[in-house]
Design a protein around this motif. Structure first.
Motif, PDB file in Angstrom:
ATOM      1  N   UNK A  22       0.824  -1.200   0.000  1.00 29.85           N
ATOM      2  CA  UNK A  22       0.000   0.000   0.000  1.00 29.85           C
ATOM      3  C   UNK A  22       0.862   1.255   0.000  1.00 29.85           C
ATOM      4  N   UNK A  23       1.847   1.317   0.886  1.00 33.81           N
ATOM      5  CA  UNK A  23       2.712   2.493   0.969  1.00 33.81           C
ATOM      6  C   UNK A  23       3.519   2.675  -0.312  1.00 33.81           C
ATOM      7  N   UNK A  24       3.946   1.571  -0.920  1.00 37.54           N
ATOM      8  CA  UNK A  24       4.684   1.666  -2.177  1.00 37.54           C
ATOM      9  C   UNK A  24       3.800   2.267  -3.267  1.00 37.54           C
ATOM     10  N   UNK A  25       2.557   1.863  -3.296  1.00 37.18           N
ATOM     11  CA  UNK A  25       1.649   2.390  -4.310  1.00 37.18           C
ATOM     12  C   UNK A  25       1.287   3.844  -4.034  1.00 37.18           C
ATOM     13  N   UNK A  26       1.182   4.212  -2.783  1.00 33.23           N
ATOM     14  CA  UNK A  26       0.872   5.602  -2.460  1.00 33.23           C
ATOM     15  C   UNK A  26       2.071   6.514  -2.713  1.00 33.23           C
ATOM     16  N   UNK A  27       3.254   6.048  -2.343  1.00 30.59           N
ATOM     17  CA  UNK A  27       4.455   6.881  -2.444  1.00 30.59           C
ATOM     18  C   UNK A  27       5.183   6.716  -3.776  1.00 30.59           C
ATOM     19  N   UNK A  28       4.922   5.611  -4.455  1.00 33.68           N
ATOM     20  CA  UNK A  28       5.566   5.287  -5.731  1.00 33.68           C
ATOM     21  C   UNK A  28       7.088   5.177  -5.588  1.00 33.68           C
ATOM     22  N   UNK A  29       7.524   4.655  -4.458  1.00 34.00           N
ATOM     23  CA  UNK A  29       8.945   4.475  -4.210  1.00 34.00           C
ATOM     24  C   UNK A  29       9.093   3.367  -3.164  1.00 34.00           C
ATOM     25  N   UNK A  61      -4.095   0.294  11.735  1.00 37.64           N
ATOM     26  CA  UNK A  61      -2.753   0.341  11.140  1.00 37.64           C
ATOM     27  C   UNK A  61      -2.756   1.033   9.783  1.00 37.64           C
ATOM     28  N   UNK A  62      -3.773   0.768   8.990  1.00 39.35           N
ATOM     29  CA  UNK A  62      -3.880   1.404   7.677  1.00 39.35           C
ATOM     30  C   UNK A  62      -3.988   2.905   7.823  1.00 39.35           C
ATOM     31  N   UNK A  63      -4.764   3.352   8.799  1.00 39.22           N
ATOM     32  CA  UNK A  63      -4.904   4.778   9.062  1.00 39.22           C
ATOM     33  C   UNK A  63      -3.559   5.403   9.395  1.00 39.22           C
ATOM     34  N   UNK A  64      -2.810   4.750  10.249  1.00 43.17           N
ATOM     35  CA  UNK A  64      -1.492   5.261  10.618  1.00 43.17           C
ATOM     36  C   UNK A  64      -0.581   5.297   9.393  1.00 43.17           C
ATOM     37  N   UNK A  65      -0.562   4.214   8.618  1.00 42.99           N
ATOM     38  CA  UNK A  65       0.316   4.133   7.440  1.00 42.99           C
ATOM     39  C   UNK A  65      -0.049   5.179   6.394  1.00 42.99           C
ATOM     40  N   UNK A  66      -1.335   5.379   6.150  1.00 41.00           N
ATOM     41  CA  UNK A  66      -1.768   6.389   5.177  1.00 41.00           C
ATOM     42  C   UNK A  66      -1.345   7.782   5.634  1.00 41.00           C
ATOM     43  N   UNK A 109      -2.280   4.171 -10.242  1.00 42.76           N
ATOM     44  CA  UNK A 109      -1.150   4.892  -9.648  1.00 42.76           C
ATOM     45  C   UNK A 109      -1.025   6.311 -10.175  1.00 42.76           C
ATOM     46  N   UNK A 110      -1.601   6.591 -11.332  1.00 41.45           N
ATOM     47  CA  UNK A 110      -1.559   7.947 -11.880  1.00 41.45           C
ATOM     48  C   UNK A 110      -2.644   8.847 -11.280  1.00 41.45           C
ATOM     49  N   UNK A 111      -3.595   8.267 -10.563  1.00 37.63           N
ATOM     50  CA  UNK A 111      -4.650   9.065  -9.944  1.00 37.63           C
ATOM     51  C   UNK A 111      -4.068  10.017  -8.905  1.00 37.63           C
ATOM     52  N   UNK A 112      -4.728  11.159  -8.694  1.00 34.93           N
ATOM     53  CA  UNK A 112      -4.330  12.015  -7.566  1.00 34.93           C
ATOM     54  C   UNK A 112      -4.443  11.207  -6.264  1.00 34.93           C
ATOM     55  N   UNK A 113      -3.606  11.532  -5.307  1.00 35.28           N
ATOM     56  CA  UNK A 113      -3.506  10.752  -4.066  1.00 35.28           C
ATOM     57  C   UNK A 113      -4.859  10.550  -3.397  1.00 35.28           C
ATOM     58  N   UNK A 114      -5.682  11.554  -3.333  1.00 36.56           N
ATOM     59  CA  UNK A 114      -6.965  11.427  -2.630  1.00 36.56           C
ATOM     60  C   UNK A 114      -7.848  10.347  -3.229  1.00 36.56           C
ATOM     61  N   UNK A 115      -7.758  10.158  -4.553  1.00 37.18           N
ATOM     62  CA  UNK A 115      -8.546   9.115  -5.220  1.00 37.18           C
ATOM     63  C   UNK A 115      -7.810   7.778  -5.187  1.00 37.18           C
ATOM     64  N   UNK A 116      -6.508   7.817  -5.308  1.00 35.15           N
ATOM     65  CA  UNK A 116      -5.707   6.593  -5.259  1.00 35.15           C
ATOM     66  C   UNK A 116      -5.896   5.905  -3.908  1.00 35.15           C
ATOM     67  N   UNK A 117      -5.906   6.685  -2.830  1.00 37.21           N
ATOM     68  CA  UNK A 117      -6.069   6.115  -1.490  1.00 37.21           C
ATOM     69  C   UNK A 117      -7.350   5.295  -1.385  1.00 37.21           C
ATOM     70  N   UNK A 118      -8.473   5.869  -1.794  1.00 37.43           N
ATOM     71  CA  UNK A 118      -9.744   5.155  -1.633  1.00 37.43           C
ATOM     72  C   UNK A 118      -9.818   3.930  -2.535  1.00 37.43           C
TER      73      UNK A 118
END
Length: 165
Positions: A22-29, A61-66, A109-118
């Motif tokens: 999840x963090x890799x997909x959110x951060x792309x790194x 945990x997901x809340x903390x990680x996000x 992964x190209x979505x803006x973060x707010x949409x990618x998260x959900x």
């Protein structure tokens, strides 16, 4: 070993790889995601006594990680780092989550973060909408609206892809 440490160790074994993906997909790194997951579990350990148990451990945990990922994305270093990563740079996919090609996940992964998260939490992490709302500190309605907007964006971008099928 105290109870908090033992419990957080168990949570790390149970959810560590999911949170890393999840963090890799959110951060792309991938390497930054490893740091984020480590920070998330460190925060979970520190906050363990304040967790009321009104949500599942996964949601907590997901809340903390996000939130850790959001902090990383807001930090000044981001302006100096390329965020363009290929899907092949991601950690291994879950066995039950495969694609015929990488088109869909690339577009997610190209979505803006707010949409990618959900999208990632709802469809990839398979969380219920109310759990997504709890993890992101949003209302159910806000999650529903973001999902609708993200799905509309993805539909437009992937129209040719699924028309070929």
């Amino acid at each position: 070993m105290d109870n908090a440490r033992r419990d957080v160790d168990q949570l790390m074994r149970e959810y560590g790889s999911q949170l890393l993906r999840l963090c890799t997909m959110l951060l792309r790194d991938a390497s930054l995601a490893q740091d984020a997951v480590q920070d998330a579990f460190l925060q979970a350990y520190r906050r363990y006594g304040t967790w009321r148990g009104d949500s599942s451990a996964k949601t907590w945990l997901t809340s903390i990680a996000v939130n850790v990922c959001r902090d990383y994305l807001r930090s000044p270093w981001r302006r100096h780092v390329s965020m363009d990563r290929d899907v092949s740079d991601l950690p291994g996919q879950a066995a039950d989550f495969t694609f015929p090609d990488n088109t869909v996940i690339t577009e997610v992964m190209r979505l803006p973060v707010r949409y990618r998260e959900v999208i990632l939490l709802r469809y990839y992490q398979n969380m219920k909408q109310k759990d997504v709302a709890a993890a992101l500190h949003l209302t159910d309605r806000a999650v529903r609206m973001r999902l609708q907007k993200a799905n509309a964006i993805l539909s437009g971008r992937l129209k040719e892809w699924y028309d070929e099928e």
